[in-house]
Design an enzyme around this catalytic site. Structure first.
Site, short mmCIF file in Angstrom:
data_model
loop_
_atom_site.label_atom_id
_atom_site.label_comp_id
_atom_site.label_asym_id
_atom_site.label_seq_id
_atom_site.Cartn_x
_atom_site.Cartn_y
_atom_site.Cartn_z
N LYS A 1 0.82 -1.22 0.00
CA LYS A 1 0.00 0.00 0.00
C LYS A 1 0.86 1.27 0.00
CE LYS A 1 -1.11 0.22 4.98
NZ LYS A 1 -0.57 1.51 5.38
N ASP A 2 2.18 1.12 0.25
CA ASP A 2 3.08 2.27 0.17
C ASP A 2 3.69 2.46 -1.21
OD1 ASP A 2 2.68 2.75 2.86
OD2 ASP A 2 4.52 1.75 3.51
N ARG B 1 -8.11 8.11 3.53
CA ARG B 1 -9.15 7.08 3.39
C ARG B 1 -9.82 6.82 4.73
NH1 ARG B 1 -9.12 1.81 4.91
NH2 ARG B 1 -6.93 2.03 5.47
N ARG B 2 -9.00 6.60 5.77
CA ARG B 2 -9.59 6.32 7.08
C ARG B 2 -10.37 7.52 7.60
NH1 ARG B 2 -4.07 3.55 8.85
NH2 ARG B 2 -4.47 1.40 8.19
N ARG C 1 1.23 10.60 12.80
CA ARG C 1 2.32 10.08 11.97
C ARG C 1 3.29 9.31 12.84
NH1 ARG C 1 4.47 12.32 7.59
NH2 ARG C 1 5.62 10.36 7.64
N ARG D 1 3.18 5.61 17.21
CA ARG D 1 1.73 5.86 17.25
C ARG D 1 1.11 5.29 18.52
NH1 ARG D 1 -0.34 5.51 10.96
NH2 ARG D 1 1.58 6.26 10.03
N CYS E 1 -1.73 8.72 -1.98
CA CYS E 1 -2.32 8.82 -0.65
C CYS E 1 -2.92 10.21 -0.42
CB CYS E 1 -1.30 8.49 0.43
SG CYS E 1 -0.12 9.78 0.69
#
Length: 312
Positions: free
Chosen positions: A87-88, A135-136, A153, A159, A246
């Site tokens: 996804k990156d 997205r989230r 981040r 996190r 993104c």
């Protein structure tokens, strides 16, 4: 597919980011390749995406910031392969690079993490949820418009520390990363795809190589998982057709059905309060990467017909 015995032993260097999760992923690939007789060492690197922590990725160049330095190492011959969270990886690879392998997917879903609350439904009105994923953000706002969504981040442990310090009531992370790091116990709830549609490629590992390295493609073939590769190809095709990066609030997730078809769903939203989510879906018999690509393109066109706007 090439049999294990056919690939001649190689001496390989894996370029990897130095975050705990990235190193786990690289070491996982290292162990699988070593078990097949290859000599494998790691080249740890710090990327721009790891260095810039005070701004959201969408404002400083997108997730490609996590892969650029690794690609330079491939280009200069300092490394042979680079292991990425898929996804990156940008939807369009630079000229001269190729995806040499996609491995079997871990859990693609999102995880709800909180020391205080058992689920998103339990967080009180006005509670603070941490995520920097656009997205989230739009999917959380659709589920709970009464919550405050704040940027978050850093690597997984950073996190979690910010959460434990009380800066957030809860945070949302990829379930795959938590599971790979042995942090299953931090997951309070898993969002179903119906609640929060995952990102294209989430939970899958991709191995990038220089185009034309047939020896590497052969060596990586036993690690590849065809169904995952087809699924993420369809998902990434949605994102590519939408101009995906993104900096766009887009979800795309495929699931195989009992009849052997691939069912692909996508969702797109806008960040302003009250904006409706746009959804689209499609199914097809998919046996080749070209067929997976075509399914993704068809679903993207349905999204656009329903009002979604691509990035320009």
């Amino acid at each position: 597919m090439t049999s294990d015995a056919a690939a001649k032993p190689l001496s390989l260097t894996i370029a990897t980011r130095e975050s705990q999760l990235a190193l786990w992923q690289a070491e996982h690939v290292q162990a699988l390749l070593a078990a097949r007789g290859h000599g494998v060492q790691l080249l740890g690197m710090t990327t721009r995406g790891d260095q810039i922590l005070d701004r959201s990725l969408s404002k400083v160049g997108g997730k490609g910031l996590f892969v650029k330095e690794l690609e330079v190492a491939l280009e200069e011959g300092r490394a042979d392969i680079a292991v990425h969270s898929l996804k990156d990886v940008p939807m369009e690879l630079p000229e001269g690079f190729a995806l040499g392998c996609v491995m079997e997917r871990e859990d693609p879903r999102d995880a709800f993490v909180s020391p205080r609350w058992a689920s998103l439904e339990d967080v009180p009105q006005g509670g603070v949820i941490g995520t920097s994923s656009l997205r989230r953000q739009v999917l959380l706002a659709a589920l709970r418009p009464d919550l405050r969504i704040e940027p978050l981040r850093g690597n997984v442990n950073t996190r979690l520390r910010k959460l434990d310090e009380g800066q957030y009531d809860a945070i949302v992370l990829a379930a795959a990363g938590l599971k790979r790091l042995g942090l299953h116990e931090r997951i309070r709830a898993i969002f179903t795809p119906e609640q929060m549609l995952p990102a294209a490629g989430q939970g899958a590992l991709g191995i990038e190589v220089r185009a034309g390295r047939a020896d590497l493609i052969e060596a990586l073939a036993p690690l590849a998982h065809q169904r995952t590769w087809l699924t993420v190809t369809a998902e990434r095709a949605v994102s590519r057709a939408m101009g995906g990066s993104c900096s766009m609030p887009l979800a795309a997730h495929g699931q195989w059905q009992a009849d052997g078809t691939l069912h692909l769903r996508a969702a797109w939203g806008e960040l302003q309060a009250g904006a409706p989510l746009v959804n689209a879906e499609g199914s097809a018999q998919v046996a080749t990467l070209a067929e997976a690509d075509a399914l993704g393109l068809a679903v993207a066109q349905r999204l656009q017909s329903a009002g979604a706007r691509g990035a320009h």
